[in-house]
Design a protein around this motif. Structure first.
Motif, mmCIF file in Angstrom:
data_model
loop_
_atom_site.group_PDB
_atom_site.id
_atom_site.type_symbol
_atom_site.label_atom_id
_atom_site.label_comp_id
_atom_site.label_asym_id
_atom_site.label_seq_id
_atom_site.Cartn_x
_atom_site.Cartn_y
_atom_site.Cartn_z
ATOM 1 N N LEU A 144 40.320 44.955 36.721
ATOM 2 C CA LEU A 144 40.320 43.519 36.599
ATOM 3 C C LEU A 144 40.633 42.750 37.858
ATOM 4 O O LEU A 144 39.805 41.804 38.067
ATOM 5 N N ALA A 145 41.296 43.329 38.895
ATOM 6 C CA ALA A 145 41.249 42.617 40.099
ATOM 7 C C ALA A 145 40.113 42.722 40.949
ATOM 8 O O ALA A 145 39.783 41.769 41.727
ATOM 9 N N GLU A 146 39.500 43.681 40.809
ATOM 10 C CA GLU A 146 38.130 43.861 41.424
ATOM 11 C C GLU A 146 37.136 42.706 40.895
ATOM 12 O O GLU A 146 36.501 42.000 41.463
ATOM 13 N N ARG A 147 37.135 42.559 39.544
ATOM 14 C CA ARG A 147 36.151 41.530 38.839
ATOM 15 C C ARG A 147 36.764 40.043 39.471
ATOM 16 O O ARG A 147 35.798 39.432 39.949
ATOM 17 N N LEU A 148 37.972 39.944 39.467
ATOM 18 C CA LEU A 148 38.321 38.633 39.890
ATOM 19 C C LEU A 148 38.073 38.644 41.452
ATOM 20 O O LEU A 148 37.773 37.042 41.736
ATOM 21 N N ARG A 166 46.129 31.563 40.545
ATOM 22 C CA ARG A 166 47.171 31.323 39.872
ATOM 23 C C ARG A 166 47.348 32.201 38.349
ATOM 24 O O ARG A 166 48.352 32.724 38.020
ATOM 25 N N LEU A 167 45.989 32.364 37.772
ATOM 26 C CA LEU A 167 45.859 33.349 36.667
ATOM 27 C C LEU A 167 46.415 34.644 37.157
ATOM 28 O O LEU A 167 47.364 35.499 36.483
ATOM 29 N N ALA A 168 45.983 35.205 38.352
ATOM 30 C CA ALA A 168 46.488 36.701 38.813
ATOM 31 C C ALA A 168 47.988 36.637 39.182
ATOM 32 O O ALA A 168 48.504 37.483 38.626
ATOM 33 N N THR A 169 48.474 35.835 39.570
ATOM 34 C CA THR A 169 50.038 35.575 39.756
ATOM 35 C C THR A 169 50.711 35.467 38.408
ATOM 36 O O THR A 169 51.607 36.250 38.213
ATOM 37 N N TRP A 170 50.410 34.892 37.556
ATOM 38 C CA TRP A 170 50.875 34.495 36.118
ATOM 39 C C TRP A 170 50.662 35.813 35.602
ATOM 40 O O TRP A 170 51.849 36.277 35.059
ATOM 41 N N LEU A 171 49.681 36.705 35.520
ATOM 42 C CA LEU A 171 49.495 37.974 34.815
ATOM 43 C C LEU A 171 50.404 38.966 35.483
ATOM 44 O O LEU A 171 51.283 39.938 34.933
ATOM 45 N N ALA A 172 50.653 38.936 36.927
ATOM 46 C CA ALA A 172 51.539 39.841 37.631
ATOM 47 C C ALA A 172 52.787 39.581 37.162
ATOM 48 O O ALA A 172 53.676 40.608 37.415
#
Length: 59
Positions: free
Chosen positions: A25-29, A45-51
Motif C-alpha cells: 500500500l505504501a508503494e502504491r501511495l 494525512r491518510l497514511a498518517t491516520w492509518l499509521a
C-alpha cells in the motif's frame, strides 16, 4: 453517498477479496503521489491516520 465514496465502493467491489501488505500500500501511495503531486498532502494525512489508527483507539 459522497462523491469520494464511489471510489471506495469501487475499490471494495473490485479488490475487496484481496489481501495486501502495508508495504504494498505504501508503494502504491508513493507512486500515486509521484504521478499526482497535488494530492501529496491528503495522501500524507491518510497514511498518517492509518499509521496511528490503533494509537488513537487506545487514548
Amino acid at each position: 453517498m459522497y462523491e469520494t465514496d464511489r471510489g471506495v465502493e469501487e475499490l471494495e467491489r473490485r479488490r475487496g477479496a484481496e489481501e495486501v501488505s502495508f508495504a504494498w500500500l505504501a508503494e502504491r501511495l508513493r507512486t500515486f503521489t509521484d504521478l499526482n503531486p497535488e494530492f501529496e498532502t491528503p495522501v500524507d494525512r491518510l497514511a498518517t491516520w492509518l499509521a496511528r489508527l490503533e494509537d488513537d483507539e487506545e487514548e
